[in-house]
Write a protein that holds these residues in place. Structure first.
Motif, PDB file in Angstrom:
ATOM      1  N   MET A   1       0.783  -1.073   0.151  1.00  0.00           N
ATOM      2  CA  MET A   1      -0.074   0.135   0.078  1.00  0.00           C
ATOM      3  C   MET A   1       0.852   1.186   0.019  1.00  0.00           C
ATOM      4  O   MET A   1       1.878   1.230   1.017  1.00  0.00           O
ATOM      5  N   TYR A   2       0.342   2.103  -0.755  1.00  0.00           N
ATOM      6  CA  TYR A   2       1.316   3.615  -0.779  1.00  0.00           C
ATOM      7  C   TYR A   2       0.319   4.549  -0.148  1.00  0.00           C
ATOM      8  O   TYR A   2      -0.772   4.457  -0.638  1.00  0.00           O
ATOM      9  N   ILE A   3       0.870   5.170   1.070  1.00  0.00           N
ATOM     10  CA  ILE A   3       0.062   6.131   1.935  1.00  0.00           C
ATOM     11  C   ILE A   3       0.587   7.640   1.332  1.00  0.00           C
ATOM     12  O   ILE A   3       1.699   7.860   1.517  1.00  0.00           O
ATOM     13  N   ARG A   4      -0.386   8.117   0.608  1.00  0.00           N
ATOM     14  CA  ARG A   4      -0.204   9.390  -0.130  1.00  0.00           C
ATOM     15  C   ARG A   4      -0.658  10.699   0.996  1.00  0.00           C
ATOM     16  O   ARG A   4      -1.834  10.615   1.215  1.00  0.00           O
ATOM     17  N   TYR A   5       0.105  11.540   1.306  1.00  0.00           N
ATOM     18  CA  TYR A   5      -0.442  12.581   2.278  1.00  0.00           C
ATOM     19  C   TYR A   5      -0.729  13.823   1.270  1.00  0.00           C
ATOM     20  O   TYR A   5       0.018  14.459   0.658  1.00  0.00           O
ATOM     21  N   ILE A   6      -1.925  14.043   1.296  1.00  0.00           N
ATOM     22  CA  ILE A   6      -2.621  15.158   0.409  1.00  0.00           C
ATOM     23  C   ILE A   6      -2.469  16.646   1.039  1.00  0.00           C
ATOM     24  O   ILE A   6      -1.815  17.572   0.469  1.00  0.00           O
ATOM     25  N   GLY A   7      -2.478  16.579   2.270  1.00  0.00           N
ATOM     26  CA  GLY A   7      -2.367  17.853   3.296  1.00  0.00           C
ATOM     27  C   GLY A   7      -3.471  17.970   4.460  1.00  0.00           C
ATOM     28  O   GLY A   7      -4.428  17.233   4.379  1.00  0.00           O
ATOM     29  N   HIS A   8      -3.126  18.517   5.136  1.00  0.00           N
ATOM     30  CA  HIS A   8      -3.846  18.764   6.451  1.00  0.00           C
ATOM     31  C   HIS A   8      -4.202  17.312   7.119  1.00  0.00           C
ATOM     32  O   HIS A   8      -3.177  16.748   7.739  1.00  0.00           O
ATOM     33  N   SER A   9      -5.466  16.805   6.948  1.00  0.00           N
ATOM     34  CA  SER A   9      -5.715  15.375   7.676  1.00  0.00           C
ATOM     35  C   SER A   9      -6.166  14.525   6.507  1.00  0.00           C
ATOM     36  O   SER A   9      -6.709  13.556   6.698  1.00  0.00           O
ATOM     37  N   CYS A  10      -5.868  14.911   5.104  1.00  0.00           N
ATOM     38  CA  CYS A  10      -6.198  14.342   4.027  1.00  0.00           C
ATOM     39  C   CYS A  10      -5.086  13.122   3.532  1.00  0.00           C
ATOM     40  O   CYS A  10      -4.118  13.657   3.144  1.00  0.00           O
ATOM     41  N   PHE A  11      -5.626  11.825   3.358  1.00  0.00           N
ATOM     42  CA  PHE A  11      -4.804  10.932   2.836  1.00  0.00           C
ATOM     43  C   PHE A  11      -5.272  10.017   1.637  1.00  0.00           C
ATOM     44  O   PHE A  11      -6.475   9.909   1.911  1.00  0.00           O
ATOM     45  N   SER A  12      -4.443   9.529   0.873  1.00  0.00           N
ATOM     46  CA  SER A  12      -5.271   8.571   0.063  1.00  0.00           C
ATOM     47  C   SER A  12      -4.448   7.372   0.288  1.00  0.00           C
ATOM     48  O   SER A  12      -3.097   7.333   0.114  1.00  0.00           O
ATOM     49  N   MET A 203       9.340   2.493  17.490  1.00  0.00           N
ATOM     50  CA  MET A 203       8.501   3.039  16.273  1.00  0.00           C
ATOM     51  C   MET A 203       9.072   4.018  15.817  1.00  0.00           C
ATOM     52  O   MET A 203       9.843   4.567  15.987  1.00  0.00           O
ATOM     53  N   ARG A 204       8.555   4.117  14.330  1.00  0.00           N
ATOM     54  CA  ARG A 204       9.115   5.055  13.298  1.00  0.00           C
ATOM     55  C   ARG A 204       8.372   6.208  13.080  1.00  0.00           C
ATOM     56  O   ARG A 204       7.026   5.985  12.959  1.00  0.00           O
ATOM     57  N   VAL A 205       8.353   7.650  12.873  1.00  0.00           N
ATOM     58  CA  VAL A 205       7.795   8.667  12.393  1.00  0.00           C
ATOM     59  C   VAL A 205       8.275   9.206  11.454  1.00  0.00           C
ATOM     60  O   VAL A 205       9.355   9.452  11.060  1.00  0.00           O
ATOM     61  N   ASP A 206       7.323   9.341  10.521  1.00  0.00           N
ATOM     62  CA  ASP A 206       7.588   9.735   8.974  1.00  0.00           C
ATOM     63  C   ASP A 206       6.894  11.046   8.911  1.00  0.00           C
ATOM     64  O   ASP A 206       5.518  11.200   9.063  1.00  0.00           O
ATOM     65  N   VAL A 207       7.526  12.322   8.940  1.00  0.00           N
ATOM     66  CA  VAL A 207       6.952  13.374   8.721  1.00  0.00           C
ATOM     67  C   VAL A 207       6.625  13.753   7.425  1.00  0.00           C
ATOM     68  O   VAL A 207       7.925  14.306   6.583  1.00  0.00           O
ATOM     69  N   VAL A 208       5.637  13.577   6.676  1.00  0.00           N
ATOM     70  CA  VAL A 208       5.530  13.688   5.106  1.00  0.00           C
ATOM     71  C   VAL A 208       4.957  14.872   4.848  1.00  0.00           C
ATOM     72  O   VAL A 208       4.322  15.429   5.306  1.00  0.00           O
ATOM     73  N   ASN A 209       5.729  15.242   3.801  1.00  0.00           N
ATOM     74  CA  ASN A 209       5.203  16.584   3.288  1.00  0.00           C
ATOM     75  C   ASN A 209       4.178  16.478   2.282  1.00  0.00           C
ATOM     76  O   ASN A 209       3.955  15.357   1.707  1.00  0.00           O
ATOM     77  N   PRO A 210       3.161  17.464   2.249  1.00  0.00           N
ATOM     78  CA  PRO A 210       2.056  17.151   1.367  1.00  0.00           C
ATOM     79  C   PRO A 210       2.624  16.881  -0.083  1.00  0.00           C
ATOM     80  O   PRO A 210       3.435  17.426  -0.623  1.00  0.00           O
ATOM     81  N   GLY A 211       1.930  16.055  -0.709  1.00  0.00           N
ATOM     82  CA  GLY A 211       2.211  15.631  -2.012  1.00  0.00           C
ATOM     83  C   GLY A 211       2.988  14.410  -2.034  1.00  0.00           C
ATOM     84  O   GLY A 211       3.199  13.498  -2.961  1.00  0.00           O
ATOM     85  N   ASP A 212       3.760  13.998  -0.743  1.00  0.00           N
ATOM     86  CA  ASP A 212       4.678  12.627  -0.998  1.00  0.00           C
ATOM     87  C   ASP A 212       3.921  11.647  -0.190  1.00  0.00           C
ATOM     88  O   ASP A 212       2.805  11.887   0.296  1.00  0.00           O
ATOM     89  N   GLY A 213       4.665  10.601   0.096  1.00  0.00           N
ATOM     90  CA  GLY A 213       3.905   9.428   0.513  1.00  0.00           C
ATOM     91  C   GLY A 213       4.832   8.425   0.915  1.00  0.00           C
ATOM     92  O   GLY A 213       6.182   8.812   1.037  1.00  0.00           O
ATOM     93  N   VAL A 214       4.545   7.252   1.329  1.00  0.00           N
ATOM     94  CA  VAL A 214       5.463   6.333   2.001  1.00  0.00           C
ATOM     95  C   VAL A 214       4.733   4.898   1.700  1.00  0.00           C
ATOM     96  O   VAL A 214       3.374   4.678   1.765  1.00  0.00           O
ATOM     97  N   GLU A 215       5.652   3.897   1.234  1.00  0.00           N
ATOM     98  CA  GLU A 215       5.189   2.476   0.931  1.00  0.00           C
ATOM     99  C   GLU A 215       5.208   1.585   2.265  1.00  0.00           C
ATOM    100  O   GLU A 215       6.261   1.886   3.007  1.00  0.00           O
ATOM    101  N   VAL A 216       4.071   0.905   2.477  1.00  0.00           N
ATOM    102  CA  VAL A 216       3.966   0.191   3.480  1.00  0.00           C
ATOM    103  C   VAL A 216       3.755  -1.368   3.129  1.00  0.00           C
ATOM    104  O   VAL A 216       2.547  -1.450   2.247  1.00  0.00           O
ATOM    105  N   SER A 217       4.456  -2.167   3.716  1.00  0.00           N
ATOM    106  CA  SER A 217       4.176  -3.525   3.561  1.00  0.00           C
ATOM    107  C   SER A 217       3.573  -4.156   4.661  1.00  0.00           C
ATOM    108  O   SER A 217       3.746  -3.725   5.831  1.00  0.00           O
ATOM    109  N   PRO A 218       2.813  -5.276   4.485  1.00  0.00           N
ATOM    110  CA  PRO A 218       2.159  -6.171   5.832  1.00  0.00           C
ATOM    111  C   PRO A 218       3.125  -6.704   6.685  1.00  0.00           C
ATOM    112  O   PRO A 218       4.456  -6.665   6.307  1.00  0.00           O
TER     113      PRO A 218
END
Length: 220
Positions: A1-12, A203-218
């Motif tokens: 799954m790719y978690i994309r941060y759109i901004g504010h509280s919005c994610f795809s 735990m890891r903290v990813d401070v993601v910039n709007p428009g960027d994202g992170v890949e997550v595996s099970p």
């Protein structure tokens, strides 16, 4: 799954389906979402939901409102689970208010909620707008999230100090902060937040910039 941060509280959440959560800012319209999830009725979370006219899941009162606006909305309530096309959504508590303003009148939109979304073997907890509450421990015990999307802006939600406790209680290996730096009242420097969690937990903290994202595996 790719978690994309759109901004504010919005994610795809992008995998076998595209799940869009709290579609604000307007850039959320660029996501070809299969499903929209809304945590509560405030404009900075409801965003462009009405314009998108996508299948939408929200708390009962808000879903009724959206249906009257022509949105194909499904209502549910806290504790309930909705499953469709490989996406499982469980509505969990959040400590916050919820309303929509129309013609300068505040309309009650049910309680605010958090969401636990499971897709492609990944469990994501989107806390919505919330204060810290001790039953976040139950979210860990019941759902074992892989990712926790936590508000950190303070003023309208919990701030970084409370969110550090929330991260510990939820216990997700990956924490992504949200609901900060959108306007002055929720401005935050998250350097210490990230350092404190990573220095004292696994735990890891990813401070993601709007428009960027992170890949997550099970989890293995």
């Amino acid at each position: 799954m790719y978690i994309r941060y759109i901004g504010h509280s919005c994610f795809s959440l992008e995998g076998s389906k595209k799940v869009l959560i709290d579609p604000m800012p307007a850039e959320a319209a660029e996501i070809a979402a299969d499903l929209v999830l809304v945590t509560h009725g405030h404009g900075d979370h409801l965003g462009i939901t009405v314009d998108l006219k996508k299948p939408t899941v929200a708390i009962h009162e808000l879903a009724q409102y959206l249906s009257r606006k022509g949105v194909p909305a499904t209502g549910m309530n806290l504790g309930g689970t909705w499953v469709s096309d490989g996406v499982k959504v469980t509505m969990v508590p959040a400590l916050h208010s919820s309303s929509v303003t129309e013609n300068d009148v505040e309309l009650y939109m049910g309680t605010a909620a958090g969401l636990v979304v499971e897709m492609d073997g990944i469990v994501v907890y989107h806390a919505g707008d919330t204060a810290l509450f001790s039953d976040m421990k139950l979210i860990h015990e019941l759902y074992h999230p892989d990712v926790a999307l936590l508000p950190v802006g303070d003023h309208y939600t919990m701030g970084p100090a409370e969110a550090m406790i929330a991260a510990e209680w939820v216990g997700a290996p990956l924490v992504i902060p949200m609901h900060y730096n959108t306007f002055p009242a929720i401005a935050q420097d998250l350097t210490e937040f990230k350092h404190a969690i990573e220095a004292t937990t696994s735990m890891r903290v990813d401070v993601v910039n709007p428009g960027d994202g992170v890949e997550v595996s099970p989890q293995q």
